[in-house]
Design an enzyme around this catalytic site. Structure first.
Site, PDB file in Angstrom:
ATOM      1  N   GLU A  46     -10.306   4.895   7.010  1.00  0.00           N
ATOM      2  CA  GLU A  46      -8.831   5.393   6.973  1.00  0.00           C
ATOM      3  C   GLU A  46      -8.646   6.602   6.361  1.00  0.00           C
ATOM      4  O   GLU A  46      -7.903   7.381   6.852  1.00  0.00           O
ATOM      5  CB  GLU A  46      -8.292   4.197   6.460  1.00  0.00           C
ATOM      6  N   ARG A  55       0.760  -1.259  -0.137  1.00  0.00           N
ATOM      7  CA  ARG A  55      -0.046  -0.139   0.086  1.00  0.00           C
ATOM      8  C   ARG A  55       0.786   1.274  -0.203  1.00  0.00           C
ATOM      9  O   ARG A  55       0.511   2.206  -0.571  1.00  0.00           O
ATOM     10  CB  ARG A  55      -0.991  -0.003   1.054  1.00  0.00           C
TER      11      ARG A  55
HETATM   12  N1  MTE Z   1     -13.242   4.159  14.202  1.00  0.00           N
HETATM   13  C1  MTE Z   1     -13.266   3.844  15.507  1.00  0.00           C
HETATM   14  N2  MTE Z   1     -14.077   4.523  16.202  1.00  0.00           N
HETATM   15  N3  MTE Z   1     -12.548   2.856  16.047  1.00  0.00           N
HETATM   16  C2  MTE Z   1     -11.500   2.083  15.271  1.00  0.00           C
HETATM   17  O1  MTE Z   1     -11.082   1.178  15.964  1.00  0.00           O
HETATM   18  N4  MTE Z   1     -10.773   2.047  13.089  1.00  0.00           N
HETATM   19  C3  MTE Z   1     -10.311   2.302  11.752  1.00  0.00           C
HETATM   20  C4  MTE Z   1     -11.501   3.100  11.096  1.00  0.00           C
HETATM   21  N5  MTE Z   1     -12.115   3.703  12.136  1.00  0.00           N
HETATM   22  C5  MTE Z   1     -11.496   2.522  13.925  1.00  0.00           C
HETATM   23  C6  MTE Z   1     -12.281   3.521  13.257  1.00  0.00           C
HETATM   24  C7  MTE Z   1      -9.721   1.465  10.719  1.00  0.00           C
HETATM   25  S1  MTE Z   1      -7.973   1.179  10.952  1.00  0.00           S
HETATM   26  C8  MTE Z   1     -10.484   0.653   9.859  1.00  0.00           C
HETATM   27  S2  MTE Z   1      -9.570  -0.313   8.753  1.00  0.00           S
HETATM   28  C9  MTE Z   1     -11.869   1.074   9.753  1.00  0.00           C
HETATM   29  O2  MTE Z   1     -12.447   1.891  10.767  1.00  0.00           O
HETATM   30  C10 MTE Z   1     -12.846  -0.343   9.750  1.00  0.00           C
HETATM   31  O3  MTE Z   1     -13.887  -0.234   9.781  1.00  0.00           O
HETATM   32  P1  MTE Z   1     -14.888   0.026   8.353  1.00  0.00           P
HETATM   33  O4  MTE Z   1     -14.115  -0.729   7.337  1.00  0.00           O
HETATM   34  O5  MTE Z   1     -16.151  -0.645   8.775  1.00  0.00           O
HETATM   35  O6  MTE Z   1     -14.717   1.364   8.208  1.00  0.00           O
HETATM   36  N1  HPA Z   2      -5.447  -3.267   4.742  1.00  0.00           N
HETATM   37  C1  HPA Z   2      -5.721  -3.415   6.028  1.00  0.00           C
HETATM   38  N2  HPA Z   2      -5.534  -4.495   6.585  1.00  0.00           N
HETATM   39  C2  HPA Z   2      -5.131  -5.481   5.489  1.00  0.00           C
HETATM   40  C3  HPA Z   2      -4.836  -5.197   3.837  1.00  0.00           C
HETATM   41  C4  HPA Z   2      -5.179  -3.976   3.530  1.00  0.00           C
HETATM   42  O1  HPA Z   2      -5.053  -3.705   2.705  1.00  0.00           O
HETATM   43  N3  HPA Z   2      -4.467  -6.169   3.361  1.00  0.00           N
HETATM   44  C5  HPA Z   2      -4.401  -7.285   4.370  1.00  0.00           C
HETATM   45  N4  HPA Z   2      -4.802  -6.973   5.675  1.00  0.00           N
HETATM   46 MO1  MOS Z   3      -7.343  -0.780   9.402  1.00  0.00          MO
HETATM   47  S1  MOS Z   3      -5.573  -0.537   9.521  1.00  0.00           S
HETATM   48  O1  MOS Z   3      -7.221  -1.538   7.889  1.00  0.00           O
HETATM   49  O2  MOS Z   3      -7.572  -2.284  10.529  1.00  0.00           O
END
Ligand code: MTE
Ligand code: HPA
Ligand code: MOS
Length: 762
Positions: A721, A315
């Protein structure tokens, strides 16, 4: 389907918002404790690198309440917790590879006894020289994985021919997740060899797999459940698995329920963090600031094992050009092996590190040509007059890149404020203000194509109430409410009719982690499929009941209508559910989804790894005290493309939280290791998290009328993210304020003060 949404798209509050506030939301440690519960604690290495010669357990054994002390020798299956590769140890065997590495586990009748005994274990370690820095690992070519190479065009020739060239080198820091709820697992042995594991995990299926591997059990013996996490941020993607496997090992060994809750210090010492990066690059450009060629090295500190470093590097490398197009490119990515904790997923997953590269270059080019960074960046945006293709072969949407930037520029009143700041800086004796900007294109999908799948399970009961389960996990991000909105939309019922249930490998199996911001994209479609299957059967039943064609059946506001003009028959949703059961129609269905059109050739670094891109733009203003290096972020104007948002209230919360977390990473959060490789920032007293007073005025704007152009669920876009990266604008603002181009990250007040001393531009 897409045009008249009623429930999807509403700014409903998080389903647990009130419970989070009152303390009624149950986290794992709040669950009633089973009879006979034991507590586990880990003994960690205090040495970064060495041979483990012996363990002195006498003092530990003397502590009352100790039931067992377990080491690698007690593992009935494999001592291997690797999420993707092999040979990553749960407990050190002969070699210790980082300070904080688990060596043994104490199981006791109370948590206090377990913690005391764990601290009393005396490992005898014959020290080896630790490799602690990226530079040292680079010098010895100690890599965790084969280097990655993304190349297109002829960068060497294009660099040589470029009218201007410059070299840059800088560093970005790691980051501790600092989830409010630390790593925790509760393992409860059942009959035969069955085991239930409650785990605070983003990846229940991986907990199941790794516990099974460590214990030598079949997957079907282990059920993993999680209702919610108190934050995860990537830190519970792979690290939760080994914590849970350790609890499971203790439970199997003692045949009693065991809880393992890491202390904050142990959590910070033993679990992975964001990868720190070192960047070195040469860049060639013309008089107008057009970037002609780039040759870059991105070197990450991966720690002592690969963990997820391959995905993180992929990434980082694919995001090194971010929203810009460059014709001749060579980007090398190496994950260095060091004697530090193994670094892991952290919100953005290498993307945040990747996008810093070009920003550093843009500011240097702007300075060299005496034009603004914004001019340089816009000139190189993908699309428009420039090609829109990324070096790995995917196409960016140039119009959206320009739209988010235009909106951020307008909302922030960029040009007027920039002029005001120049005036202020010319007159104030020691304060300097700065304005920085940033534009983002972030690829959405797991970098590994096979992870882009999800499942769901929907039941309708006889009273018309609905139970929803899916493979995604709730970590505070609002996934559950979004998926419930999707299901409510399909059945045209109120959200209150839907009960959300804990994620469980027993209900939806073989899942991917909730990560890569894909939770609502993947589980949203899976739940849509499950709900639609039930709805179709319900519609057929109603049609037969009324003797009308099924296509004419309408679901609306909790009722079902034959849908012909003048026909005023109707059934309440509950009446129809009841009728279905009477007619022997199943009201339960699974749903499945896999993202279409993904492919990736990792060797060639070519393909179509992302379903789509998320775009965002930011402008941030800072004020720096040049006498002390102290500074404040005054204001941030953020524009984020959420497509057609499933829930704008949740999305705003995600944007705010992600931006502040990015701000922490880039400014105040500094991990500090001593010369022996022991991390000394093991708590909030030494590890400075952003506090409420560090949060600037934030103007947040969801890009208007921007439905996703690919078939995402109701044309929404991921949000978890991407907005973290918008904090890059703060780095640029600090460079502007301090008048320097050299500002390593995190830009702590110390570094800002040093930068002020080296000021070269205004
Ligand atoms: N938001 C909160 N409140 N707590 C979390 O741990 N994790 C983040 C984001 N937002 C997180 C968060 C991360 S690293 C990711 S990948 C996404 O939420 C995962 O959830 P989603 O795919 O449903 O957005
Ligand atoms: N994002 C987060 N977690 C992951 C990914 C990614 O692209 N690939 C494997 N684990
Ligand atoms: Mo989020 S770093 O992809 O859990």
């Amino acid at each position: 389907m897409d045009t008249h949404l009623r429930i999807a798209g509403l700014p409903l509050p998080h389903d647990s918002a009130l419970k989070h506030g009152t303390g009624d939301a149950k986290f794992l440690d709040d669950l009633p404790e089973p009879a006979g519960l034991l507590h586990a604690a880990l003994a960690l290495s205090g040495v970064a690198h060495g041979h483990l010669r012996a363990l002195d357990l006498a003092a530990a054994r003397a502590i009352p309440g100790i039931v067992a002390i377990l080491t690698a020798a007690d593992i009935p299956g494999r001592n291997d917790i690797a999420p993707t590769f092999h040979d990553e140890k749960l407990f050190a065997e002969d070699l210790v590879e980082h300070a904080g590495q688990p060596i043994a586990m104490v199981v006791a009748t109370t948590r206090e006894a377990a913690l005391r005994a764990a601290a009393a274990i005396r490992p005898e370690i014959e020290k080896l020289t630790p490799i602690l820095t990226i530079e040292a690992a680079l010098a010895e070519e100690r890599f965790l994985l084969p280097p990655m190479l993304l190349q297109t065009g002829d960068p060497a020739a294009a660099l040589a021919a470029a009218p201007h060239r410059l070299h840059g080198e800088f560093r970005s820091g790691g980051q501790e997740h600092f989830y409010l709820e630390g790593q925790i697992a509760l393992a409860i042995p059942g009959e035969d060899r069955d085991l239930v594991i409650h785990s605070s995990t983003q990846h229940p299926t991986e907990v199941q797999h790794i516990a099974a591997r460590v214990l030598g059990l079949d997957h079907n013996r282990i059920t993993v459940a999680v209702r919610r996490m108190g934050g995860a941020f990537g830190g519970k993607e792979s690290n939760a698995s080994w914590v849970a496997a350790a609890a499971a090992l203790a439970a199997c060994h003692t045949r009693r329920p065991v809880k393992l809750r890491l202390s904050r210090r142990a959590d910070i010492a033993a679990t992975g963090k964001r990868h720190p990066f070192l960047y070195r690059y040469d860049i060639g450009f013309d008089d107008q600031g057009r970037i002609l060629a780039l040759d870059a090295l991105l070197a990450a500190n991966g720690g002592h094992t690969p963990d997820l470093s391959g995905g993180v590097m992929m990434r980082a490398v694919t995001h090194a050009l971010n929203a810009c197009h460059v014709e001749h490119v060579r980007v090398r990515g190496v994950a260095c092996k060091t004697n530090t904790v193994s670094n892991t997923a952290f919100r953005g997953f290498g993307g945040p590190q990747g996008v810093l590269l070009l920003e550093d270059a843009i500011l240097r080019i702007a300075h060299a040509l005496d034009i603004t960074p914004e001019r340089v960046r816009s000139r190189n945006f993908a699309g428009g007059k420039n090609p829109a293709e990324t070096p790995y072969g995917q196409t960016l949407e140039g119009d959206l890149i320009r739209r988010v930037w235009a909106e951020a520029e307008r909302n922030s009143d960029f040009h007027r404020r920039r002029a005001d700041i120049e005036t202020f800086n010319a007159t104030h004796p020691y304060l300097r203000r700065g304005l920085g900007s940033f534009v983002l294109a972030f690829g959405v999908s797991f970098g590994l194509p096979h992870l882009n799948q999800a499942g769901a399970l929907v039941h309708v009961y006889a009273d018309g109430s609905i139970r929803l389960n899916h493979g995604g996990t709730e970590m505070g991000q609002g996934l559950f409410i979004k998926i419930a909105q999707v299901v409510a939309e399909v059945f045209a019922v109120d959200i209150d009719r839907i009960a959300m249930s804990a994620t469980s490998t027993g209900e939806v199996p073989n899942t991917s982690p909730t990560a890569a911001s894909t939770g609502s994209d993947l589980n949203g479609w899976a739940a849509h499929a499950a709900a639609s299957a039930v709805r179709t059967r319900m519609a057929d039943t109603a049609a037969a009941h009324w003797d009308v064609p099924p296509e004419t059946i309408r679901f609306d506001s909790g009722q079902i209508f034959p849908g012909r003009d003048g026909d005023n028959r109707r059934l309440d949703f509950a009446e129809l559910a009841h009728l279905c059961i009477h007619q022997r129609v199943s009201l339960s269905a699974t749903g499945y989804y896999k993202t279409p059109d993904l492919h990736w050739d990792g060797a060639a670094m070519r393909g179509h790894p992302f379903f789509y891109f998320s775009y965002g733009a930011a402008v941030a203003e800072v004020a720096v005290d040049t006498h002390t290096g102290e500074y404040r972020v005054l204001r941030a104007d953020l524009v984020q493309d959420c497509g057609r948002s499933l829930n704008p209230a949740i999305d705003r919360g995600q944007i705010e939280g992600a931006f502040v977390q990015g701000l922490g990473w880039l400014t105040c959060e500094e991990l500090w290791w001593d010369v022996e490789g022991r991390l000394r920032t093991l708590g909030p007293s030494t590890y400075k998290l952003p506090g409420s007073r560090d949060i600037p005025i934030m103007n947040i704007d969801l890009l208007d009328a921007a439905p996703a152009r690919v078939p995402t669920i109701f044309r929404s876009k991921a949000v978890g993210e991407p907005p973290l990266m918008l904090a890059t604008a703060v780095w640029n603002a600090l460079k502007h304020a301090t008048g320097t181009l050299d500002l390593d990250l995190p830009a702590t007040p110390e570094r800002v003060l040093a930068a002020c001393a080296k000021r070269i531009v205004l």
